[in-house]
Each structure stands twice: as C-alpha cells, then as structure tokens.
Write a protein that holds these residues in place. Structure first.
Motif, mmCIF file in Angstrom:
data_model
loop_
_atom_site.group_PDB
_atom_site.id
_atom_site.type_symbol
_atom_site.label_atom_id
_atom_site.label_comp_id
_atom_site.label_asym_id
_atom_site.label_seq_id
_atom_site.Cartn_x
_atom_site.Cartn_y
_atom_site.Cartn_z
ATOM 1 N N UNK A 54 0.832 -1.207 0.000
ATOM 2 C CA UNK A 54 0.000 0.000 0.000
ATOM 3 C C UNK A 54 0.865 1.254 0.000
ATOM 4 N N UNK A 55 1.879 1.253 0.825
ATOM 5 C CA UNK A 55 2.775 2.409 0.911
ATOM 6 C C UNK A 55 3.498 2.629 -0.414
ATOM 7 N N UNK A 56 3.965 1.553 -1.006
ATOM 8 C CA UNK A 56 4.705 1.649 -2.273
ATOM 9 C C UNK A 56 3.830 2.201 -3.388
ATOM 10 N N UNK A 57 2.654 1.597 -3.587
ATOM 11 C CA UNK A 57 1.817 2.035 -4.710
ATOM 12 C C UNK A 57 1.165 3.387 -4.459
ATOM 13 N N UNK A 58 1.091 3.819 -3.225
ATOM 14 C CA UNK A 58 0.479 5.129 -2.977
ATOM 15 C C UNK A 58 1.464 6.278 -3.180
ATOM 16 N N UNK A 59 2.784 5.985 -3.143
ATOM 17 C CA UNK A 59 3.762 7.074 -3.213
ATOM 18 C C UNK A 59 4.670 7.066 -4.434
ATOM 19 N N UNK A 60 4.723 5.972 -5.177
ATOM 20 C CA UNK A 60 5.694 5.864 -6.259
ATOM 21 C C UNK A 60 5.455 6.881 -7.375
ATOM 22 N N UNK A 61 4.242 6.939 -7.883
ATOM 23 C CA UNK A 61 3.930 7.871 -8.971
ATOM 24 C C UNK A 61 2.427 8.106 -8.997
ATOM 25 N N UNK A 62 2.025 8.995 -9.906
ATOM 26 C CA UNK A 62 0.595 9.253 -10.046
ATOM 27 C C UNK A 62 -0.129 8.031 -10.598
ATOM 28 N N UNK A 63 0.535 7.306 -11.480
ATOM 29 C CA UNK A 63 -0.061 6.095 -12.056
ATOM 30 C C UNK A 63 -0.233 5.033 -10.973
ATOM 31 N N UNK A 64 0.773 4.863 -10.146
ATOM 32 C CA UNK A 64 0.663 3.858 -9.090
ATOM 33 C C UNK A 64 -0.358 4.284 -8.038
ATOM 34 N N UNK A 65 -0.512 5.597 -7.837
ATOM 35 C CA UNK A 65 -1.552 6.056 -6.908
ATOM 36 C C UNK A 65 -2.934 5.730 -7.449
ATOM 37 N N UNK A 66 -3.108 5.814 -8.757
ATOM 38 C CA UNK A 66 -4.378 5.425 -9.366
ATOM 39 C C UNK A 66 -4.630 3.931 -9.159
ATOM 40 N N UNK A 67 -3.568 3.133 -9.238
ATOM 41 C CA UNK A 67 -3.676 1.695 -8.963
ATOM 42 C C UNK A 67 -4.071 1.465 -7.506
ATOM 43 N N UNK A 68 -3.480 2.250 -6.617
ATOM 44 C CA UNK A 68 -3.819 2.192 -5.192
ATOM 45 C C UNK A 68 -5.293 2.523 -4.982
ATOM 46 N N UNK A 69 -5.752 3.595 -5.590
ATOM 47 C CA UNK A 69 -7.155 4.013 -5.453
ATOM 48 C C UNK A 69 -8.106 2.985 -6.040
ATOM 49 N N UNK A 70 -7.724 2.405 -7.195
ATOM 50 C CA UNK A 70 -8.613 1.439 -7.839
ATOM 51 C C UNK A 70 -8.712 0.140 -7.044
ATOM 52 N N UNK A 71 -7.717 -0.163 -6.211
ATOM 53 C CA UNK A 71 -7.794 -1.371 -5.372
ATOM 54 C C UNK A 71 -8.974 -1.280 -4.413
ATOM 55 N N UNK A 72 -9.302 -0.071 -3.991
ATOM 56 C CA UNK A 72 -10.432 0.123 -3.077
ATOM 57 C C UNK A 72 -11.758 0.302 -3.809
ATOM 58 N N UNK A 73 -11.689 0.512 -5.118
ATOM 59 C CA UNK A 73 -12.914 0.679 -5.903
ATOM 60 C C UNK A 73 -13.251 -0.558 -6.724
ATOM 61 N N UNK A 74 -12.245 -1.172 -7.342
ATOM 62 C CA UNK A 74 -12.492 -2.305 -8.234
ATOM 63 C C UNK A 74 -11.794 -3.581 -7.794
ATOM 64 N N UNK A 75 -10.955 -3.487 -6.779
ATOM 65 C CA UNK A 75 -10.229 -4.660 -6.313
ATOM 66 C C UNK A 75 -8.794 -4.664 -6.786
ATOM 67 N N UNK A 76 -8.061 -5.665 -6.314
ATOM 68 C CA UNK A 76 -6.647 -5.790 -6.683
ATOM 69 C C UNK A 76 -6.375 -7.238 -7.050
ATOM 70 N N UNK A 77 -6.074 -7.467 -8.318
ATOM 71 C CA UNK A 77 -5.809 -8.831 -8.760
ATOM 72 C C UNK A 77 -7.041 -9.701 -8.597
ATOM 73 N N UNK A 78 -6.880 -10.803 -7.853
ATOM 74 C CA UNK A 78 -8.002 -11.725 -7.624
ATOM 75 C C UNK A 78 -8.911 -11.282 -6.492
ATOM 76 N N UNK A 79 -8.518 -10.275 -5.760
ATOM 77 C CA UNK A 79 -9.274 -9.856 -4.582
ATOM 78 C C UNK A 79 -10.240 -8.734 -4.921
ATOM 79 N N UNK A 80 -11.525 -8.942 -4.661
ATOM 80 C CA UNK A 80 -12.480 -7.847 -4.889
ATOM 81 C C UNK A 80 -12.259 -6.714 -3.889
ATOM 82 N N UNK A 81 -12.830 -5.565 -4.191
ATOM 83 C CA UNK A 81 -12.612 -4.367 -3.382
ATOM 84 C C UNK A 81 -13.059 -4.561 -1.938
ATOM 85 N N UNK A 82 -14.151 -5.301 -1.720
ATOM 86 C CA UNK A 82 -14.643 -5.451 -0.350
ATOM 87 C C UNK A 82 -13.664 -6.243 0.507
#
Length: 143
Positions: A54-82
């Motif tokens: 979480x720390x890495x993807x939230x601070x690396x770049x704007x693109x990675x921050x979007x990935x961080x944000x989308x993990x809470x909206x659409x999920x991350x990999x096989x894991x749904x957002x909930x």
C-alpha cells in the motif's frame, strides 16, 4: 518437628480448563485486552507485506496512486474491493487496539497503577476507544 496439618486449611484443587469449557469461561476485560494486544501484534506482523505494498503504490507515482485508489474501488488482482477494504479495516483495528493497549501498559508501568479496579476500567476504555475509532474509520473506508 511440629505437625501443621491440623492448623492448615484444605487448599483448593485447581484443574485445567477443558476445551469444551472455553465457551463458558468469562474472561475479565483486562484479559480480553491482553489477548487482543497479542492478536493485533500478530495481525500487524502478518499484514506487513500488505502495508508495504500500500505504501509503495500510494507514493511511487501518479499512475501507481491510481492503482492504489482502484484497489479500493475495483479490487486488486483476484481480490475484490470489499476484501481489500475488510483487510484494511482489520489492519486499522489492529493498529488502534495495539497502540491504545500499549499506552495503557505504559501508563500502568510508569505510574504503578495496577489496582484491580484501574485494570478493569482502563481495559474497558481501551476496548471502547479501539472499537469506536475503528467504526468511525471503517465508516469512512466503506462509505
């Protein structure tokens, strides 16, 4: 040598609790906080890779921050957002409980306030604060 058996009261016999009796056993609030402190420490240790990610993807770049944000909206990999939110909520509880219980322990060590009543009240305050703050932050996380 004098025989003291007549003057000694019969000592109570303590037996170990059986697994089937665990549900009926009423642990005092200080015991619940103590076990929660250990559980929260283990949980934070086990979730450390998640925190680093979480720390890495939230601070690396704007693109990675979007990935961080989308993990809470659409999920991350096989894991749904909930699930991501639920794990984050567990981490929030673990941190808050461990921090507040740690402050409780530090206060008792520094002031030598180890009365039974203080232990009960401070344990209830610890439980209430950690759960209340977790609910507030969980509400912010889910809504």
């Amino acid at each position: 040598m004098a025989d003291h058996t007549a003057t000694n009261k019969a000592r109570p016999v303590f037996t170990n609790i059986h697994v089937t009796q665990i549900v009926k056993y009423r642990l005092p609030p200080a015991g619940i906080v103590s076990i929660g402190h250990r559980v929260s420490g283990v949980l934070m240790f086990v979730l450390l890779p998640f925190v680093v990610w979480l720390f890495d993807v939230s601070l690396t770049s704007e693109v990675s921050y979007e990935r961080f944000s989308s993990a809470y909206l659409a999920g991350a990999g096989w894991f749904p957002a909930w699930i991501v939110k639920l794990v984050t909520l567990g981490l929030i509880w673990a941190y808050l409980h461990h921090f507040i219980a740690g402050l409780r322990h530090l206060w008792m060590d520094a002031t030598h306030a180890v009365t039974k009543e203080f232990g009960r009240v401070s344990a209830l305050v610890t439980l209430a604060l950690s759960l209340l703050l977790t609910l507030v932050l969980g509400f912010k996380l889910f809504f």
